[in-house]
Design an enzyme around this catalytic site. Structure first.
Site, PDB file in Angstrom:
ATOM      1  N   GLY A 133      79.823  26.983   4.981  1.00  0.00           N
ATOM      2  CA  GLY A 133      78.941  28.027   4.476  1.00  0.00           C
ATOM      3  C   GLY A 133      79.497  28.646   3.214  1.00  0.00           C
ATOM      4  O   GLY A 133      80.196  29.670   3.265  1.00  0.00           O
ATOM      5  N   SER A 135      77.636  28.029  -0.455  1.00  0.00           N
ATOM      6  CA  SER A 135      76.549  28.308  -1.400  1.00  0.00           C
ATOM      7  C   SER A 135      75.553  29.311  -0.824  1.00  0.00           C
ATOM      8  O   SER A 135      75.294  29.330   0.383  1.00  0.00           O
ATOM      9  CB  SER A 135      75.812  27.016  -1.757  1.00  0.00           C
ATOM     10  OG  SER A 135      76.685  26.095  -2.373  1.00  0.00           O
ATOM     11  N   GLU A 252      88.495  18.704  -0.413  1.00  0.00           N
ATOM     12  CA  GLU A 252      87.142  18.184  -0.605  1.00  0.00           C
ATOM     13  C   GLU A 252      87.015  17.369  -1.878  1.00  0.00           C
ATOM     14  O   GLU A 252      86.247  16.406  -1.937  1.00  0.00           O
ATOM     15  CB  GLU A 252      86.140  19.342  -0.632  1.00  0.00           C
ATOM     16  CG  GLU A 252      84.700  18.886  -0.809  1.00  0.00           C
ATOM     17  CD  GLU A 252      83.705  20.024  -0.760  1.00  0.00           C
ATOM     18  OE1 GLU A 252      82.517  19.752  -1.003  1.00  0.00           O
ATOM     19  OE2 GLU A 252      84.098  21.162  -0.476  1.00  0.00           O
TER      20      GLU A 252
END
Length: 385
Positions: A133, A135, A252
């Site tokens: 969570g 954006s 990421e």
């Protein structure tokens, strides 16, 4: 004077990692679903909980997590090999993807003993799938501008209200790790941000899938309406969210997942060219092969930094920016090549794969940080701003 580029020392996979590759390939030969190229091209978005649990049974979900928490306790190089083989095969990895790559390592590093004991074994067994969570509507690519807020309750815990958007697989996951504001205002930027583990089955949570241009619905918008979170949901210290999330984004942005998103399409096209014979498009194929070798080397260098316990945030940003450009170039070049010879026999599977990648590839330079944001980070790393 040392620069960012000096950090990219050449690195090679250890022999044990290369031996591990044969195990992964044998597993894929036995367990990989038989899928056409256009389905395998959805590897990142291919949600198959049963396949993820088969990986977990081999110890390959949470592969770098300690054995005491159910992980395989392998190093970053082993994870590089595993991800490389899964993506090149077009395996459906989306179910466990986030938990394995980011959520698990984040909880291991910043979570409490109770959080590690509860979540990490479930991740490693393929029982707990996570989404991210970050954006939000109206914030664009401004991650620090989050408005979703958690406030302390008089009776204990927190009350969470706000929205998250473009949340991958939120409608299929059990948990979200969300960056929210716990003090101050959005104008305070990096101050006052914290991260929470949110059980998406809690009252007040509403998840609405978003259908994209390809017809898939892997994105979601998530609404929080006075959701009651326990004190144990907070990760680390209140206000440490920005530090945590930047460390998380290094995981990421750094791996081979930023190189191979279009690889199934490229391989299918090369197979077609080989079957037809001749040297048509040899220069284009050679250019892609050269770029891939260099990008893989850069990614391995960042993997070596991760294996050494470092947090290569800026280096990962550089690999991500270059890698997604490469991934977006592939479908454009193949589409142009197919258009040069409209009378050639049609390979329907290739056309479907090309259509899908062309539609989805604009997201490659959005997910994990926009190109503009990443280039700002890179410029600072090079001392240009």
């Amino acid at each position: 004077m040392a620069t960012l580029l000096d950090r990219f020392e050449p690195a090679a996979l250890p022999a044990v990692a290369e031996r591990f590759r044969s195990e992964v390939r044998a597993f894929l030969a036995a367990e990989m679903p038989s899928l056409p190229a256009d389905r395998r091209a959805r590897s990142w978005m291919g949600f198959d909980a049963d396949f993820s649990r088969k990986l977990a049974a081999r110890g390959w979900v949470g592969v770098t997590l300690p054995r005491i928490h159910g992980g395989a306790e392998m190093d970053a190089f082993a994870r590089f090999v595993l991800v490389e083989e899964l993506l090149c095969a077009g395996a459906p990895v989306s179910a466990h993807w986030i938990a394995d790559r980011q959520s698990g390592p984040l909880i291991l590093k910043f979570g409490s003993d109770a959080q590690r004991a509860f979540y990490l074994p479930r991740i490693c067994r393929g029982e707990a799938f996570f989404c991210i969570g970050m954006s939000e509507p109206n914030a664009g690519s401004d991650l620090a501008g989050v408005g979703t807020r958690a406030t302390r309750r008089a009776d204990g815990g927190w009350s969470l209200s706000g929205r998250k958007i473009w949340t991958t697989n939120a409608h299929k996951c059990q948990y979200m790790i969300a960056l929210v504001r716990t003090s101050g205002k959005p104008e305070d930027r990096h101050q006052g941000l914290s991260q929470f583990i949110i059980d998406l089955s809690l009252p007040g949570v509403t998840v609405r899938p978003i259908t994209d241009l390809t017809g898939d619905a892997h994105f979601s918008e998530v609404f929080f309406d006075d959701v009651h979170l326990s004190d144990e949901a907070l990760i680390g210290q209140e206000g440490s969210g920005w530090h945590q999330v930047t460390a998380e984004l290094a995981f990421e942005r750094s791996g081979p997942e930023r190189i191979y998103s279009s690889i199934v399409l490229l391989e299918r096209w090369i197979e077609l060219l080989r079957a037809r014979g001749g040297a048509a498009h040899a220069a284009t194929v050679g250019r892609f092969a050269t770029h891939l070798v260099v990008l893989r080397g850069l990614s391995l260098s960042v993997t070596a930094l991760l294996a050494a316990g470092e947090s290569p945030v800026v280096e990962a940003a550089l690999v991500k920016d270059l890698g997604t450009t490469f991934e977006q170039d592939i479908p454009a070049a193949i589409e142009a090549a197919l258009g040069e010879d409209p009378g050639a026999p049609i390979d329907a599977e290739l056309l479907r794969a090309c259509a899908y990648i062309n539609q989805i590839c604009p997201t490659y330079s959005l997910r994990g940080g926009t190109r503009e944001v990443l280039r700002g980070m890179i410029a600072r790393g090079l001392g240009l701003r």
